[in-house]
Design a protein around this motif. Structure first.
Motif, mmCIF file in Angstrom:
data_model
loop_
_atom_site.group_PDB
_atom_site.id
_atom_site.type_symbol
_atom_site.label_atom_id
_atom_site.label_comp_id
_atom_site.label_asym_id
_atom_site.label_seq_id
_atom_site.Cartn_x
_atom_site.Cartn_y
_atom_site.Cartn_z
ATOM 1 N N ALA A 70 76.062 55.865 65.199
ATOM 2 C CA ALA A 70 73.930 56.455 64.903
ATOM 3 C C ALA A 70 73.516 55.207 64.811
ATOM 4 O O ALA A 70 72.451 54.632 65.350
ATOM 5 C CB ALA A 70 74.269 57.513 63.044
ATOM 6 N N VAL A 71 73.721 53.671 64.719
ATOM 7 C CA VAL A 71 73.400 52.888 64.290
ATOM 8 C C VAL A 71 73.507 52.055 65.605
ATOM 9 O O VAL A 71 72.173 51.983 65.865
ATOM 10 C CB VAL A 71 74.420 51.926 63.448
ATOM 11 N N GLN A 72 74.373 52.255 66.407
ATOM 12 C CA GLN A 72 74.209 51.712 67.935
ATOM 13 C C GLN A 72 73.375 52.240 68.451
ATOM 14 O O GLN A 72 72.881 51.832 69.812
ATOM 15 C CB GLN A 72 75.939 51.427 68.165
ATOM 16 N N ARG A 73 73.487 53.957 68.582
ATOM 17 C CA ARG A 73 72.604 54.390 69.567
ATOM 18 C C ARG A 73 71.094 54.068 69.099
ATOM 19 O O ARG A 73 70.677 53.852 69.645
ATOM 20 C CB ARG A 73 73.066 56.262 68.810
ATOM 21 N N ALA A 79 66.252 49.284 72.018
ATOM 22 C CA ALA A 79 66.263 48.338 73.030
ATOM 23 C C ALA A 79 65.379 49.445 74.324
ATOM 24 O O ALA A 79 64.667 48.599 74.971
ATOM 25 C CB ALA A 79 66.994 48.291 73.048
ATOM 26 N N GLN A 80 66.131 50.734 74.064
ATOM 27 C CA GLN A 80 64.926 51.016 75.362
ATOM 28 C C GLN A 80 63.905 51.210 75.324
ATOM 29 O O GLN A 80 63.063 50.933 76.285
ATOM 30 C CB GLN A 80 66.694 52.364 75.463
ATOM 31 N N ALA A 86 57.487 47.471 76.876
ATOM 32 C CA ALA A 86 57.576 46.153 78.127
ATOM 33 C C ALA A 86 56.976 46.235 79.413
ATOM 34 O O ALA A 86 56.183 45.831 80.121
ATOM 35 C CB ALA A 86 58.087 45.217 77.757
ATOM 36 N N ALA A 87 57.228 47.794 79.636
ATOM 37 C CA ALA A 87 56.914 47.423 81.472
ATOM 38 C C ALA A 87 55.702 48.019 81.306
ATOM 39 O O ALA A 87 55.330 47.731 81.730
ATOM 40 C CB ALA A 87 58.289 48.551 81.829
#
Length: 154
Positions: A70-73, A79-80, A86-87
């Motif tokens: 869950a933390v990684q997701r 990040a996405q 940013a894009a």
């Protein structure tokens, strides 16, 4: 059992929670439950805690894995989202810069046209001044010639 025994029991239980995720870095298996002085059940509870350790260990492993996943997701999602933001910001700046470039080109063109119009106006002004001088000369020459014609009858 007195208040001192109760305090020690609570201390042991809180120490057993140090290894849980979010409570510390390492996980320690839970300590045997506190028994009351003179109670014959304290050894039974210790045996049950030791016998229950493999399922508890399996549960701990599963929970740790689920928590890490869950933390990684969540981290990758953040990040996405940050990359997408940013894009979008980059696209926005690109649009702003393109608009500014078009406006600069229009201003340069308007500046050039302004100079052309100023030259045209100056040329027209000079021609008007010349025409005025010619007209004044013509009027003065016409006004002098009838007098001269009247003074000099031929």
């Amino acid at each position: 059992m007195g208040p001192e025994d109760f305090r020690r029991c609570r201390e042991r239980l809180s120490q057993g929670l140090q290894g849980l995720p979010g409570r510390g870095e390492l996980w320690f298996p839970p300590r045997p439950a506190c028994g009351f002085l003179g109670d014959g059940r304290s050894t039974d509870i210790q045996e049950e805690a030791l016998a229950a350790s493999p399922p508890l260990e399996d549960l701990r492993r599963r929970l740790t894995h689920a928590f890490q996943w869950a933390v990684q997701r969540a981290t990758s999602r953040r990040a996405q989202e940050a990359a997408a933001a940013a894009a979008r910001e980059e696209q926005s700046w690109t649009r702003v810069e393109a608009t500014l470039a078009r406006l600069r080109a229009e201003l340069v063109e308007m500046h050039f046209q302004n100079h052309q119009l100023a030259r045209t106006l100056l040329d027209l002004n000079m021609k008007v001044q010349q025409l005025k001088k010619e007209y004044e000369l013509e009027i003065t020459s016409d006004s002098q010639s009838p007098k001269d014609d009247a003074a000099n009858p031929e």
